[in-house]
Design an enzyme around this catalytic site. Sequence first.
Site: not given
Length: 252
Positions: A9-11, A95, A97, A167, A173, A213, A234-235
Amino acid sequence: MRKKLLLGNWKMNKTVGEAKEFASQTAELVKFAKANKVLVGVAPTYLCLETVKKKAKGMIVAAQNCHFEDKGAFTGEVSIPMLKDLGIKWCIIGHSERRTYDNETNEKCNKKIAKLVANDMVPVYCVGETLEQYEANDTKKVVKTQVEEGLANLPVDSVKNIVVAYEPVWAIGTGKNASEAIAEDICGFIRKTIRKMYGAKAANKVLVLYGGSVKPENIKAYLSQPNVDGALVGGASLKIDSYEAMLHNLVK
Ligand code: PEP
């Protein structure tokens, strides 16, 4: 047997140029993933979907959100027919966010998921508790409601193609990942909840992912759990080297 899935997930990261650079380095990893029966994909921003779709052949390319209406006065939104027009078949929904910053409710998620499955698309439905809820021992209560409301009233036949990602919000993150025992417990609980709603046939096929994470060093521990079918990352999905390392480590 369920396949394994690694989904990045590149956000709100990467320009079109940066996305193109990543996508043009994916041929080898796609070959490796195929040979090991792993599904690989990324979810870029809307702006990069077309470029990544063209360059990263063999990868799943997912949108990060969609609207449930086909068109109309919804400034800033993108609809399912628009995604389909680009050949996009997957879409992340709910998600944390978006739940936090964009008032994404279970009911809204349900409308989007219903529309996606009606269009033969794959929703990746995110659920998970906040730190406060985790500390109050409310994880299962929260996740049960998210699953029951978000996946309500779907055609039974469509459920097997849905992906659910557990999640925990406190692990996204933050570098504070949930233990593999927690991931297994809640992913199994999600499957059990789906079984109660739609039966064993659907529940046994649904892919349930862990996210929060995940990185090359810990992915194998999650993917070794019987109810964890993959990871939403993500990251660690932003750099081709660490994406590749996760793929290699998960099949080891
Ligand atoms: C995510 O955005 O879905 C996520 C899990 O992020 P991270 O891997 O960076 O925690």
